[in-house]
Design a protein around this motif. Structure first.
Motif, PDB file in Angstrom:
ATOM      1  N   ARG A 196       1.250 -14.505  -4.173  1.00  0.00           N
ATOM      2  CA  ARG A 196      -0.719 -13.571  -4.072  1.00  0.00           C
ATOM      3  C   ARG A 196      -0.702 -12.411  -4.997  1.00  0.00           C
ATOM      4  O   ARG A 196      -0.371 -11.681  -4.480  1.00  0.00           O
ATOM      5  CB  ARG A 196      -0.603 -13.362  -2.276  1.00  0.00           C
ATOM      6  CG  ARG A 196      -0.374 -13.895  -1.710  1.00  0.00           C
ATOM      7  CD  ARG A 196      -2.110 -14.967  -1.997  1.00  0.00           C
ATOM      8  NE  ARG A 196      -2.771 -14.050  -1.745  1.00  0.00           N
ATOM      9  CZ  ARG A 196      -3.521 -14.078  -0.864  1.00  0.00           C
ATOM     10  NH1 ARG A 196      -3.326 -14.504   0.395  1.00  0.00           N
ATOM     11  NH2 ARG A 196      -5.306 -13.450  -0.972  1.00  0.00           N
ATOM     12  N   ARG A 226      -1.310  -3.643   2.108  1.00  0.00           N
ATOM     13  CA  ARG A 226      -1.542  -5.245   2.222  1.00  0.00           C
ATOM     14  C   ARG A 226       0.097  -6.112   2.222  1.00  0.00           C
ATOM     15  O   ARG A 226       0.401  -6.857   3.502  1.00  0.00           O
ATOM     16  CB  ARG A 226      -2.366  -6.697   1.571  1.00  0.00           C
ATOM     17  CG  ARG A 226      -2.234  -7.595   2.258  1.00  0.00           C
ATOM     18  CD  ARG A 226      -2.791  -7.774   3.728  1.00  0.00           C
ATOM     19  NE  ARG A 226      -3.100  -9.540   4.055  1.00  0.00           N
ATOM     20  CZ  ARG A 226      -3.104 -10.171   4.782  1.00  0.00           C
ATOM     21  NH1 ARG A 226      -2.654  -9.172   6.154  1.00  0.00           N
ATOM     22  NH2 ARG A 226      -2.526 -11.366   4.806  1.00  0.00           N
ATOM     23  N   ILE A 227       0.989  -5.923   1.301  1.00  0.00           N
ATOM     24  CA  ILE A 227       2.589  -6.567   1.574  1.00  0.00           C
ATOM     25  C   ILE A 227       3.104  -5.811   2.113  1.00  0.00           C
ATOM     26  O   ILE A 227       3.980  -6.488   2.978  1.00  0.00           O
ATOM     27  CB  ILE A 227       2.844  -6.364  -0.001  1.00  0.00           C
ATOM     28  CG1 ILE A 227       2.117  -7.327  -1.174  1.00  0.00           C
ATOM     29  CG2 ILE A 227       4.320  -6.475   0.023  1.00  0.00           C
ATOM     30  CD1 ILE A 227       2.438  -7.057  -2.611  1.00  0.00           C
ATOM     31  N   GLU A 244      -3.029  -9.884  11.102  1.00  0.00           N
ATOM     32  CA  GLU A 244      -3.448 -10.315   9.697  1.00  0.00           C
ATOM     33  C   GLU A 244      -2.207 -11.035   8.585  1.00  0.00           C
ATOM     34  O   GLU A 244      -2.334 -11.561   8.069  1.00  0.00           O
ATOM     35  CB  GLU A 244      -4.288  -8.765   8.453  1.00  0.00           C
ATOM     36  CG  GLU A 244      -5.564  -7.786   9.498  1.00  0.00           C
ATOM     37  CD  GLU A 244      -5.608  -6.632   8.656  1.00  0.00           C
ATOM     38  OE1 GLU A 244      -4.955  -6.819   8.275  1.00  0.00           O
ATOM     39  OE2 GLU A 244      -6.233  -6.306   9.197  1.00  0.00           O
ATOM     40  N   THR A 285      -1.711 -22.358   1.760  1.00  0.00           N
ATOM     41  CA  THR A 285      -2.034 -20.924   2.966  1.00  0.00           C
ATOM     42  C   THR A 285      -1.809 -21.431   4.646  1.00  0.00           C
ATOM     43  O   THR A 285      -2.174 -19.932   5.271  1.00  0.00           O
ATOM     44  CB  THR A 285      -3.362 -21.440   2.326  1.00  0.00           C
ATOM     45  OG1 THR A 285      -4.457 -22.337   2.514  1.00  0.00           O
ATOM     46  CG2 THR A 285      -3.883 -21.463   1.096  1.00  0.00           C
ATOM     47  N   ILE A 301       6.315 -12.917  -2.011  1.00  0.00           N
ATOM     48  CA  ILE A 301       4.850 -12.371  -1.542  1.00  0.00           C
ATOM     49  C   ILE A 301       4.055 -12.044  -2.826  1.00  0.00           C
ATOM     50  O   ILE A 301       3.131 -12.517  -3.555  1.00  0.00           O
ATOM     51  CB  ILE A 301       4.982 -11.150  -1.025  1.00  0.00           C
ATOM     52  CG1 ILE A 301       5.360 -11.431   0.703  1.00  0.00           C
ATOM     53  CG2 ILE A 301       2.893 -11.074  -0.817  1.00  0.00           C
ATOM     54  CD1 ILE A 301       5.094 -10.516   1.444  1.00  0.00           C
ATOM     55  N   ARG A 302       4.513 -11.374  -3.833  1.00  0.00           N
ATOM     56  CA  ARG A 302       4.193 -11.075  -5.378  1.00  0.00           C
ATOM     57  C   ARG A 302       3.807 -11.945  -6.558  1.00  0.00           C
ATOM     58  O   ARG A 302       2.819 -11.993  -6.742  1.00  0.00           O
ATOM     59  CB  ARG A 302       4.458 -10.070  -5.802  1.00  0.00           C
ATOM     60  CG  ARG A 302       4.985  -8.618  -5.176  1.00  0.00           C
ATOM     61  CD  ARG A 302       5.502  -7.749  -6.101  1.00  0.00           C
ATOM     62  NE  ARG A 302       5.341  -6.270  -5.242  1.00  0.00           N
ATOM     63  CZ  ARG A 302       5.978  -5.161  -4.830  1.00  0.00           C
ATOM     64  NH1 ARG A 302       7.528  -5.946  -4.657  1.00  0.00           N
ATOM     65  NH2 ARG A 302       5.439  -4.201  -3.756  1.00  0.00           N
ATOM     66  N   ASP A 345      -2.508 -10.798  -6.294  1.00  0.00           N
ATOM     67  CA  ASP A 345      -3.634  -9.876  -5.913  1.00  0.00           C
ATOM     68  C   ASP A 345      -3.936  -9.522  -4.702  1.00  0.00           C
ATOM     69  O   ASP A 345      -4.391  -8.475  -4.722  1.00  0.00           O
ATOM     70  CB  ASP A 345      -5.112 -11.269  -5.850  1.00  0.00           C
ATOM     71  CG  ASP A 345      -4.558 -12.264  -4.602  1.00  0.00           C
ATOM     72  OD1 ASP A 345      -3.832 -12.747  -5.027  1.00  0.00           O
ATOM     73  OD2 ASP A 345      -5.751 -12.398  -4.216  1.00  0.00           O
ATOM     74  N   MET A 346      -2.657  -9.132  -4.486  1.00  0.00           N
ATOM     75  CA  MET A 346      -2.459  -8.882  -3.309  1.00  0.00           C
ATOM     76  C   MET A 346      -1.900  -7.027  -3.845  1.00  0.00           C
ATOM     77  O   MET A 346      -1.040  -6.961  -3.910  1.00  0.00           O
ATOM     78  CB  MET A 346      -1.611  -9.614  -2.296  1.00  0.00           C
ATOM     79  CG  MET A 346      -1.326  -8.725  -0.535  1.00  0.00           C
ATOM     80  SD  MET A 346      -0.398  -9.444   0.305  1.00  0.00           S
ATOM     81  CE  MET A 346      -1.088 -10.909   0.498  1.00  0.00           C
ATOM     82  N   ASP A 347      -2.590  -6.224  -2.507  1.00  0.00           N
ATOM     83  CA  ASP A 347      -2.520  -4.752  -3.214  1.00  0.00           C
ATOM     84  C   ASP A 347      -1.101  -4.635  -2.018  1.00  0.00           C
ATOM     85  O   ASP A 347      -0.362  -5.373  -1.207  1.00  0.00           O
ATOM     86  CB  ASP A 347      -3.178  -4.223  -2.513  1.00  0.00           C
ATOM     87  CG  ASP A 347      -4.121  -3.396  -1.238  1.00  0.00           C
ATOM     88  OD1 ASP A 347      -2.593  -3.445  -0.046  1.00  0.00           O
ATOM     89  OD2 ASP A 347      -4.854  -3.797  -0.754  1.00  0.00           O
TER      90      ASP A 347
END
Length: 296
Positions: free
Chosen positions: A135, A142-143, A93, A239, A131-132, A137-139
């Protein structure tokens, strides 16, 4: 992390060999598909390395191409090795495509970044901040998964047989306080520590260099120890990324990297610049903490 046994590189080499033998046999992809009673698109995907291939399919293809038994057996074994799973499959992932598999077997890595610290040199907190930002929207779960996979990937540089790693970054990378002064100070310290490794070379293109050859996009040139595995360029975008394997493309990006190295500060001067930037951040961090204490 076993170096020199990447199934991704094995699959790439096998794909190249199968394509070469088909062309030597003067057969088209359509003709091979018809004779082996499969679709031409399957043969095409095998030859581009986009899909795996079974040892049985390899043997059938090589028999059709008239390859002698010893050579067939060697490539069938290569097909078995190409079907094994690398460590990165546990993070499918996090890592998409074949990039990490190629990187795991490379003997040299030459990279340029104009906005970020290269991934192999990032601290954990810097990773999280990046990453934050990219993204939002990423929880957290996932991070955490992404960070863990990237930290495992970094073991490449501490492997007993590490690749020769050469990174050229823009000076802007040093001054963007990603994650705040404290996080960035730790990141700059990490850069200085990495640059001290015998197989790592770090250079900064200073603002005074003006416009330079690497302003358009970040990229990585991967070199391999075996002649059967030609160099490849990985060009990043938002992406994903694009792999360039044509000799002309590899030569063009090699030339760009050479221009960047020439425009950049020498490694010793680079370390001085990094240290000065780290010292300024340490002062900012200390002042901020002191101001915070004065308010209470």
């Amino acid at each position: 992390m076993a170096r020199g046994h990447s199934p991704t590189v094995r699959r790439r080499r096998l794909a190249s060999e199968l394509r070469r033998f088909r062309e030597s046999a003067n057969l088209t992809i359509d003709e091979v598909g018809e004779k082996l009673e499969c679709s031409a698109s399957k043969i095409s995907r095998i030859e581009t390395g986009h899909v795996g291939v079974t040892p049985r399919d390899v043997r059938d293809m090589l028999e059709l191409y008239g390859i002698d038994e010893d050579r067939r057996d060697a490539l069938v074994q290569l097909a078995r090795e190409a079907r094994q799973k690398g460590w990165w499959h546990a993070y499918n992932e996090v890592f998409t495509g074949s990039f990490v598999g190629l990187e795991a077997d490379a003997s040299s890595l030459h990279t340029h970044q104009a906005l970020l610290v290269p991934g192999l040199l990032q601290t954990e907190e810097y990773m999280r901040a990046v990453i934050r930002a990219i993204r939002p929207d990423m929880d957290d779960a996932r991070i955490d998964k992404m960070v863990k996979g990237r930290l495992v990937r970094q073991r490449l540089l501490t492997d007993p047989r590490p690749p020769e790693y050469w990174a050229v970054i823009d000076e802007a990378v040093l001054h963007r306080a990603t994650g705040g002064a404290e996080v960035m100070h730790a990141q700059l310290t990490r850069l200085a520590e990495a640059a001290a490794l015998p197989h790592v070379t770090l250079q900064v293109v200073p603002f005074t260099a003006g416009a330079h050859a690497g302003m358009e996009t970040p990229f990585l040139i991967l070199g391999f120890p075996e002649q059967a595995d030609p160099d490849v360029v990985y060009v990043e975008n938002t992406t994903s990324g694009v792999y360039l394997e044509q000799e002309s493309d590899v030569r063009r990006y090699t030339m760009i990297f050479d221009h960047l190295r020439a425009a950049a500060l020498k490694p010793d001067d680079t370390l001085d610049l990094i240290q000065r930037a780290a010292d300024r951040l340490a002062t900012v961090s200390h002042s901020t903490k002191g101001a915070g204490r004065d308010r209470f």
